[in-house]
Design a protein around this motif. Structure first.
Motif, PDB file in Angstrom:
ATOM      1  N   LEU A  77       0.933  -1.216   0.260  1.00 56.51           N
ATOM      2  CA  LEU A  77      -0.149  -0.011   0.098  1.00 56.51           C
ATOM      3  C   LEU A  77       0.942   1.259  -0.146  1.00 56.51           C
ATOM      4  O   LEU A  77       1.668   1.385   0.906  1.00 56.51           O
ATOM      5  CB  LEU A  77      -0.742   0.035   1.201  1.00 56.51           C
ATOM      6  N   ALA A 131      -2.562  -0.925  -3.186  1.00 52.22           N
ATOM      7  CA  ALA A 131      -3.214   0.278  -3.681  1.00 52.22           C
ATOM      8  C   ALA A 131      -2.141   1.321  -3.769  1.00 52.22           C
ATOM      9  O   ALA A 131      -1.144   1.243  -2.783  1.00 52.22           O
ATOM     10  CB  ALA A 131      -4.457   0.332  -2.942  1.00 52.22           C
ATOM     11  N   GLU A 170      -6.225   0.232  -9.240  1.00 48.21           N
ATOM     12  CA  GLU A 170      -6.008   0.408  -7.852  1.00 48.21           C
ATOM     13  C   GLU A 170      -5.223   1.515  -7.448  1.00 48.21           C
ATOM     14  O   GLU A 170      -4.398   1.515  -6.445  1.00 48.21           O
ATOM     15  CB  GLU A 170      -5.311  -0.860  -7.342  1.00 48.21           C
ATOM     16  N   THR A 171      -5.652   2.678  -7.952  1.00 48.18           N
ATOM     17  CA  THR A 171      -5.238   4.083  -7.570  1.00 48.18           C
ATOM     18  C   THR A 171      -6.416   4.845  -6.979  1.00 48.18           C
ATOM     19  O   THR A 171      -7.437   4.770  -7.585  1.00 48.18           O
ATOM     20  CB  THR A 171      -4.605   4.783  -8.801  1.00 48.18           C
ATOM     21  N   LEU A 237     -10.088   2.112  -7.835  1.00 45.71           N
ATOM     22  CA  LEU A 237     -10.007   0.942  -6.936  1.00 45.71           C
ATOM     23  C   LEU A 237     -10.987   0.082  -7.332  1.00 45.71           C
ATOM     24  O   LEU A 237     -12.112   0.297  -7.824  1.00 45.71           O
ATOM     25  CB  LEU A 237     -10.129   1.359  -5.614  1.00 45.71           C
ATOM     26  N   VAL A 243      -9.539  -0.343   1.224  1.00 45.57           N
ATOM     27  CA  VAL A 243      -8.254   0.130   1.546  1.00 45.57           C
ATOM     28  C   VAL A 243      -8.669   1.333   2.725  1.00 45.57           C
ATOM     29  O   VAL A 243      -9.308   2.219   2.675  1.00 45.57           O
ATOM     30  CB  VAL A 243      -7.875   1.177   0.328  1.00 45.57           C
TER      31      VAL A 243
END
Length: 311
Positions: A77, A131, A170-171, A237, A243
């Protein structure tokens, strides 16, 4: 939500950059260093491996980003936080380093400053990350060298805020201002910028999704600036990916009883306190006294106590 039901990242890493000591007075930012120091401390408490950079020049920032991207491991992460000046050229957003004496034109910015899109692309290119969270706290208009020297502000370009970025998978990102806007809502008397002050308030909450944290921040900043400043967010995401910034770590809070005592003052302390009050009545200035023993070089102490009497 029970922690056993939450998939956790293998490792949590944070890179926090605070630039404020720019070459020209009009571009300087007073609170960037405080933002980074406070965030860095809290991230460490939450279990992150933290890198902090204050007033980074181009070489130092480039090296830090290179090191960060090269060390991304499976399941990381990653949080990349930046507080400082930004500039937009032809729809591309750049982070401005503090050695900016030669940034006199937009072409100078494009050839020297750090491209935000490229930073995201580098962080995500291995595909190993759990992420990526990008936070940019920038709201003050940046003036190029030729803008400062020009008599007519209409003759030179100025920063236009940050545009929407193409997000890797995944941002999630949040900018302190809305797309293409700079609002210049500055609170010089506070330790932190308003955006980061509110970020600090929410990020320690246990098992709150980062999407919700960003929503809370957006609402609070918008309301506290009388609707002048509204942070903007973008999210790629995966649905169902949880997250969090705090995976169940209790962050201790300083309680008033831990540093204020109701114990009575001794006779000597009461007498000295009375002298201080009398001195203040006569001079309108506080009296501060330090014992000679404290300043003696041969003195040693196993602990230190600071006692304050407040009237």
């Amino acid at each position: 939500m029970a922690s056993a039901a939450v998939a956790k990242p293998e490792r949590r890493i944070a890179c926090c950059i605070g630039n404020g000591s720019y070459s020209h007075q009009s571009n300087r930012l007073q609170q960037s260093a405080n933002n980074v120091n406070d965030l860095g401390t809290l991230f460490k408490t939450l279990g992150f491996d933290v890198t902090t950079i204050i007033n980074g020049n181009r070489e130092r920032l480039s090296q830090a980003i290179k090191t960060l991207t090269q060390n991304v491991k499976q399941g990381d992460l990653i949080i990349f936080y930046y507080c400082g000046q930004t500039y937009q050229v032809n729809g591309i957003d750049y982070l401005i380093h503090v050695d900016d004496e030669q940034l006199n034109s937009e072409s100078d910015v494009a050839s020297s400053a750090l491209n935000i899109q490229e930073i995201l692309n580098l962080l995500s290119e291995t595909g190993k990350h759990f992420a990526i969270i990008l936070v940019v706290d920038s709201s003050k208009i940046y003036q190029l060298g030729n803008a400062r020297e020009s008599k007519s502000k209409a003759d030179v370009p100025s920063s236009r805020g940050i545009r929407k970025i193409n997000l890797p998978r995944e941002t999630i990102v949040q900018f302190a201002c809305d797309v293409d806007q700079m609002v210049n809502v500055i609170t010089h008397n506070d330790r932190n910028t308003l955006y980061t002050k509110i970020l600090l308030q929410y990020m320690a909450k246990e098992y709150v999704h980062v999407k919700d944290i960003f929503k809370y921040i957006e609402n609070d900043v918008y309301q506290q600036t009388n609707r002048q400043q509204r942070p903007s967010s973008a999210n790629r995401l995966s649905k169902g990916l949880q997250v969090f910034l705090n995976y169940g770590i209790v962050v201790p809070k300083l309680r008033i009883e831990e540093f204020i005592s109701d114990a009575k003052l001794s006779r000597e302390e009461e007498a000295y306190f009375s002298e201080c009050k009398e001195y203040y009545k006569l001079t309108k200035e506080p009296l501060v006294c330090i014992s000679d023993e404290v300043l003696a070089r041969d003195s040693s102490y196993s602990c230190t106590t600071l006692k304050l009497a407040v009237d």
